[in-house]
Write a protein that holds these residues in place. Structure first.
Motif, mmCIF file in Angstrom:
data_model
loop_
_atom_site.group_PDB
_atom_site.id
_atom_site.type_symbol
_atom_site.label_atom_id
_atom_site.label_comp_id
_atom_site.label_asym_id
_atom_site.label_seq_id
_atom_site.Cartn_x
_atom_site.Cartn_y
_atom_site.Cartn_z
ATOM 1 N N GLN A 82 47.325 59.889 17.728
ATOM 2 C CA GLN A 82 46.325 60.554 16.900
ATOM 3 C C GLN A 82 46.410 59.993 15.475
ATOM 4 O O GLN A 82 47.461 59.507 15.054
ATOM 5 C CB GLN A 82 46.571 62.068 16.881
ATOM 6 C CG GLN A 82 46.282 62.745 18.217
ATOM 7 C CD GLN A 82 44.837 62.561 18.641
ATOM 8 O OE1 GLN A 82 43.918 62.948 17.937
ATOM 9 N NE2 GLN A 82 44.642 61.941 19.805
ATOM 10 N N PRO A 114 41.023 69.049 25.076
ATOM 11 C CA PRO A 114 41.257 69.055 23.620
ATOM 12 C C PRO A 114 41.541 70.439 23.053
ATOM 13 O O PRO A 114 42.194 70.554 22.008
ATOM 14 C CB PRO A 114 39.941 68.487 23.062
ATOM 15 C CG PRO A 114 39.374 67.671 24.179
ATOM 16 C CD PRO A 114 39.734 68.432 25.416
ATOM 17 N N PHE A 147 44.489 65.208 23.932
ATOM 18 C CA PHE A 147 43.332 64.377 23.616
ATOM 19 C C PHE A 147 43.259 63.111 24.475
ATOM 20 O O PHE A 147 42.292 62.366 24.384
ATOM 21 C CB PHE A 147 43.367 63.984 22.137
ATOM 22 C CG PHE A 147 43.229 65.154 21.215
ATOM 23 C CD1 PHE A 147 41.987 65.649 20.871
ATOM 24 C CD2 PHE A 147 44.350 65.777 20.694
ATOM 25 C CE1 PHE A 147 41.844 66.732 20.015
ATOM 26 C CE2 PHE A 147 44.227 66.868 19.835
ATOM 27 C CZ PHE A 147 42.972 67.349 19.501
ATOM 28 N N ASN A 148 44.273 62.865 25.276
ATOM 29 C CA ASN A 148 44.302 61.656 26.091
ATOM 30 C C ASN A 148 43.864 61.953 27.522
ATOM 31 O O ASN A 148 44.425 61.438 28.490
ATOM 32 C CB ASN A 148 45.701 61.046 26.070
ATOM 33 C CG ASN A 148 46.128 60.659 24.665
ATOM 34 O OD1 ASN A 148 45.300 60.275 23.851
ATOM 35 N ND2 ASN A 148 47.403 60.772 24.369
#
Length: 216
Positions: free
Chosen positions: A31, A177, A182-183
């Motif tokens: 991030q 999220p 977030f991946n």
């Protein structure tokens, strides 16, 4: 045209290996840093992450053809559309975008100061010329797997739960999220790895792949 078991076995093996590389690449994707001291580490980790994507994604995209060929007797003409949709969408998201990141991160992060500028520099590079025209293609990375999930469900060459896992990409995309993950693209390639394993195991069966109904 007939395809040998060796073709499907090799395609499945490479799909598994390529998918594993991409899953690791996505899990390593960092991030944006919150301060300037983290920029160097961010660029270094992004280099590793994006390199794994550039190695693994082309392999997966090519091997996905075997997945559709394996089901060709059960696919309608419109069903084949799932392959180019996935190919184009994932090519943009996981090949072209990593190339853009590798080329631009050292430059766009050279003169930033503070979390806000860092975040803006990292997240808006795709909106700049000449990259902005790619944005509308990003939806194909969601539409393609969803389309293919419906196609695979109808073809019944593989168990219904495998098609459902592919269809769950959209909920994962929306929900992940919210929990700080977030991946989420790693999930998609994990499913591809499962399909790769199935391509391999089917070659050792005398009978075609099981056609399970949803209630089996």
């Amino acid at each position: 045209m007939k395809f040998s078991n060796h073709f499907f076995r090799v395609s499945g093996a490479f799909m598994v290996l390529g998918s594993i590389a991409v899953v690791i690449g996505h899990l390593l994707k960092p991030q944006p840093p919150v301060n300037n001291s983290g920029i160097e580490r961010f660029i270094s980790q992004s280099l590793l992450s994006d390199t794994l994507l550039l190695v693994g994604v082309p392999v997966v995209l090519l091997c996905l053809a075997a997945l559709f060929i394996r089901q060709s007797s059960s696919l309608s003409l419109w069903g084949w559309a799932g392959y180019p949709l996935m190919f184009i969408g994932l090519l943009v998201v996981d090949v072209i975008q990593p190339v853009i990141r590798l080329a631009t991160y050292p430059h766009v992060l050279a003169d930033v100061n503070g979390e806000k500028e860092i975040f803006q520099a990292v997240t808006t590079i795709y909106d700049q010329e000449p990259f902005g025209f790619l944005n509308f293609l990003l939806l194909l990375s969601l539409i393609g797997p969803l389309w293919s999930a419906v196609v695979f469900w109808k073809a019944k060459t593989y168990p219904g739960w495998m098609a459902l896992m592919l269809a769950f990409l959209v909920p994962v995309f929306i929900i992940a999220p919210l929990f700080g993950f977030f991946n989420f693209p790693a999930y998609l390639y994990l499913v591809f790895a499962l399909f790769g394993v199935r391509l391999i195991t089917d070659t050792f069966n005398k009978q075609p792949a099981l056609a399970l109904t949803p209630d089996q």
